[in-house]
Every structure is written in structure tokens, then in C-alpha cells.
Design a protein around this motif. Structure first.
Motif, PDB file in Angstrom:
ATOM      1  N   GLY A 109      82.199  -5.801  60.416  1.00  0.00           N
ATOM      2  CA  GLY A 109      83.549  -5.473  59.971  1.00  0.00           C
ATOM      3  C   GLY A 109      84.423  -6.664  59.651  1.00  0.00           C
ATOM      4  O   GLY A 109      85.588  -6.498  59.284  1.00  0.00           O
ATOM      5  N   ASP A 110      83.918  -7.873  59.771  1.00  0.00           N
ATOM      6  CA  ASP A 110      84.658  -9.082  59.426  1.00  0.00           C
ATOM      7  C   ASP A 110      84.106  -9.669  58.136  1.00  0.00           C
ATOM      8  O   ASP A 110      82.886  -9.703  57.938  1.00  0.00           O
ATOM      9  N   LEU A 111      84.995 -10.138  57.276  1.00  0.00           N
ATOM     10  CA  LEU A 111      84.577 -10.841  56.065  1.00  0.00           C
ATOM     11  C   LEU A 111      84.504 -12.326  56.378  1.00  0.00           C
ATOM     12  O   LEU A 111      85.512 -12.951  56.708  1.00  0.00           O
ATOM     13  N   LEU A 112      83.308 -12.878  56.289  1.00  0.00           N
ATOM     14  CA  LEU A 112      83.074 -14.282  56.602  1.00  0.00           C
ATOM     15  C   LEU A 112      82.657 -15.029  55.346  1.00  0.00           C
ATOM     16  O   LEU A 112      81.874 -14.523  54.544  1.00  0.00           O
ATOM     17  N   ILE A 113      83.163 -16.241  55.197  1.00  0.00           N
ATOM     18  CA  ILE A 113      82.821 -17.082  54.054  1.00  0.00           C
ATOM     19  C   ILE A 113      81.775 -18.090  54.520  1.00  0.00           C
ATOM     20  O   ILE A 113      82.008 -18.851  55.470  1.00  0.00           O
ATOM     21  N   ALA A 114      80.640 -18.092  53.859  1.00  0.00           N
ATOM     22  CA  ALA A 114      79.536 -18.978  54.253  1.00  0.00           C
ATOM     23  C   ALA A 114      79.881 -20.432  53.935  1.00  0.00           C
ATOM     24  O   ALA A 114      80.391 -20.737  52.852  1.00  0.00           O
ATOM     25  N   ASP A 115      79.587 -21.302  54.882  1.00  0.00           N
ATOM     26  CA  ASP A 115      79.762 -22.739  54.649  1.00  0.00           C
ATOM     27  C   ASP A 115      78.590 -23.298  53.854  1.00  0.00           C
ATOM     28  O   ASP A 115      78.753 -24.213  53.048  1.00  0.00           O
ATOM     29  N   TYR A 122      66.445 -13.582  41.494  1.00  0.00           N
ATOM     30  CA  TYR A 122      65.349 -12.752  41.001  1.00  0.00           C
ATOM     31  C   TYR A 122      65.770 -12.125  39.680  1.00  0.00           C
ATOM     32  O   TYR A 122      66.946 -11.829  39.473  1.00  0.00           O
ATOM     33  N   ALA A 123      64.810 -11.894  38.802  1.00  0.00           N
ATOM     34  CA  ALA A 123      65.106 -11.303  37.499  1.00  0.00           C
ATOM     35  C   ALA A 123      65.253  -9.787  37.586  1.00  0.00           C
ATOM     36  O   ALA A 123      66.142  -9.204  36.962  1.00  0.00           O
ATOM     37  N   LEU A 124      64.398  -9.114  38.337  1.00  0.00           N
ATOM     38  CA  LEU A 124      64.392  -7.659  38.360  1.00  0.00           C
ATOM     39  C   LEU A 124      65.016  -7.041  39.599  1.00  0.00           C
ATOM     40  O   LEU A 124      65.249  -5.837  39.649  1.00  0.00           O
ATOM     41  N   TYR A 125      65.278  -7.844  40.619  1.00  0.00           N
ATOM     42  CA  TYR A 125      65.849  -7.350  41.866  1.00  0.00           C
ATOM     43  C   TYR A 125      67.107  -8.151  42.177  1.00  0.00           C
ATOM     44  O   TYR A 125      67.359  -9.196  41.586  1.00  0.00           O
ATOM     45  N   GLY A 126      67.869  -7.677  43.148  1.00  0.00           N
ATOM     46  CA  GLY A 126      69.051  -8.423  43.565  1.00  0.00           C
ATOM     47  C   GLY A 126      68.665  -9.744  44.206  1.00  0.00           C
ATOM     48  O   GLY A 126      67.635  -9.844  44.877  1.00  0.00           O
ATOM     49  N   ASP A 127      69.479 -10.750  43.993  1.00  0.00           N
ATOM     50  CA  ASP A 127      69.236 -12.056  44.602  1.00  0.00           C
ATOM     51  C   ASP A 127      69.288 -11.926  46.129  1.00  0.00           C
ATOM     52  O   ASP A 127      69.870 -10.987  46.668  1.00  0.00           O
ATOM     53  N   THR A 128      68.684 -12.882  46.790  1.00  0.00           N
ATOM     54  CA  THR A 128      68.760 -12.926  48.245  1.00  0.00           C
ATOM     55  C   THR A 128      69.390 -14.252  48.668  1.00  0.00           C
ATOM     56  O   THR A 128      69.373 -15.239  47.916  1.00  0.00           O
ATOM     57  N   PHE A 129      69.941 -14.262  49.871  1.00  0.00           N
ATOM     58  CA  PHE A 129      70.596 -15.445  50.415  1.00  0.00           C
ATOM     59  C   PHE A 129      70.037 -15.703  51.809  1.00  0.00           C
ATOM     60  O   PHE A 129      70.089 -14.842  52.676  1.00  0.00           O
ATOM     61  N   LYS A 130      69.484 -16.899  51.980  1.00  0.00           N
ATOM     62  CA  LYS A 130      68.900 -17.247  53.271  1.00  0.00           C
ATOM     63  C   LYS A 130      69.563 -18.519  53.782  1.00  0.00           C
ATOM     64  O   LYS A 130      70.323 -19.167  53.063  1.00  0.00           O
ATOM     65  N   ASP A 131      69.254 -18.875  55.022  1.00  0.00           N
ATOM     66  CA  ASP A 131      69.840 -20.047  55.676  1.00  0.00           C
ATOM     67  C   ASP A 131      71.368 -20.019  55.608  1.00  0.00           C
ATOM     68  O   ASP A 131      72.018 -21.038  55.382  1.00  0.00           O
ATOM     69  N   SER A 146      73.319  -6.833  47.545  1.00  0.00           N
ATOM     70  CA  SER A 146      74.165  -5.661  47.772  1.00  0.00           C
ATOM     71  C   SER A 146      74.943  -5.737  49.089  1.00  0.00           C
ATOM     72  O   SER A 146      75.910  -5.009  49.269  1.00  0.00           O
ATOM     73  N   GLU A 147      74.567  -6.632  49.986  1.00  0.00           N
ATOM     74  CA  GLU A 147      75.266  -6.802  51.263  1.00  0.00           C
ATOM     75  C   GLU A 147      76.342  -7.885  51.207  1.00  0.00           C
ATOM     76  O   GLU A 147      77.058  -8.097  52.181  1.00  0.00           O
ATOM     77  N   THR A 148      76.428  -8.572  50.107  1.00  0.00           N
ATOM     78  CA  THR A 148      77.305  -9.732  50.017  1.00  0.00           C
ATOM     79  C   THR A 148      78.249  -9.623  48.830  1.00  0.00           C
ATOM     80  O   THR A 148      78.113  -8.747  47.977  1.00  0.00           O
TER      81      THR A 148
END
Length: 174
Positions: A109-115, A122-131, A146-148
């Protein structure tokens, strides 16, 4: 190598024996003043943009009708436990201008900004974010698009634009 020789090399003096400490000090002060002026210009632009965004009301809708529930409160009052809206917007704009991109995640429930984060496109799927790291906490999972909320400026580095404006003013003053 002495400190005088090192500084002379940094400031590209032609003859280190003829370079006085006063000249070296003067060049250091000039460099520091220039850096300070650039940082002031950068943060002035960030504060101006964040203040303009802060004047806007974020409207939230559910089933096509405007509602003022939890989501409205998060976007317009307090995005997370540690920041009010204005602080959060200032951090968001600063990340966008410094890095040319920003990642916002919803965590409990909190909006956090990644440091910091690694984007895997990806071309056919949503991008992913790791680390993904926020302040002193590193997330041990991968976030999908879709989560970000991933924000990227129009392939322009704002730092370069602000620097160009600064250079133009410097030429004008000269």
C-alpha cells in the motif's frame, strides 16, 4: 609526486615550477563554484517541476466513476509512511532528471521510488525489474511491468539539457 605536481597535472599547467599555490587555489575555487552553480541550477529545475506537479490533483476512478478512496489518498496526500506528497514528488522528479528514468513500486500500500534497479526489456511480454533497491532495503524478488510504474523521459537526458542552458547563460554573462 607532490601535491603541487598532482594538482598541476589535473589543471593542465604547462610548467609546474611556475604555478603558485595562489593560482592552484584560484583554479580549485573556480571549479567548485562552477560545480555549485550547476547543482543549484539542477535542483532549482527539480524543485520547480515538483512544485508544479504538487499543484495538480490526481483523480482516481473505479468503474468509470471518480472515487476518493485509499488510492486517492496515496496519490494526493501521503504516498508512503516516510514521505508526504511534495517530498515524494521531488524525489521522483530528481530520479527522472538524474537517471532519465524512475521506477515506482507499490509495496503493502505504499508507493516507493527505487534508488536502483535492473530493467530487463522484452519484445512480446512486459518488462521485468530485478535487483530493486529502496534506501537500505534490497528486494529479493523480480517485479513485472504490470506491478510497477516505470517512467522514462523522451530519450533525452535532462541533466544535459540543464547543463546546456547553464552554458548558454555563462556565455551570455561573459
Amino acid at each position: 609526486m607532490t601535491i603541487k605536481e598532482l594538482l598541476s597535472n589535473i589543471f593542465k599547467a604547462k610548467n609546474t615550477d611556475k604555478l603558485s599555490w595562489k593560482e592552484i587555489t584560484s583554479q580549485i575555487v573556480d571549479c567548485i563554484s562552477d560545480i555549485w552553480a550547476r547543482e543549484m541550477a539542477f535542483w532549482s529545475a527539480v524543485n520547480l517541476q515538483a512544485a508544479a506537479l504538487g499543484q495538480c490533483e490526481f483523480r482516481t476512478y473505479q468503474n468509470g466513476k471518480e472515487v476518493q478512496g485509499r488510492e486517492y489518498y496515496i496519490w494526493n496526500v501521503e504516498p508512503n509512511k516516510n514521505q508526504n506528497r511534495q517530498e515524494w514528488l521531488r524525489e521522483l522528479v530528481a530520479k527522472l532528471y538524474r537517471n532519465n528514468e524512475a521506477l515506482v513500486i507499490d509495496w503493502n500500500g505504499d508507493l516507493l521510488i527505487a534508488d536502483s534497479f535492473q530493467r530487463v526489456p522484452y519484445a512480446l511480454y512486459g518488462d521485468t525489474f530485478k535487483d530493486v533497491k529502496v534506501k537500505d532495503f534490497a528486494f529479493q524478488r523480480t517485479f513485472v511491468q504490470s506491478e510497477t510504474l516505470y517512467l522514462k523521459l523522451n530519450s533525452q537526458d535532462m541533466r544535459a539539457i540543464i547543463e546546456a542552458v547553464h552554458n548558454s547563460y555563462a556565455k551570455l554573462l561573459t
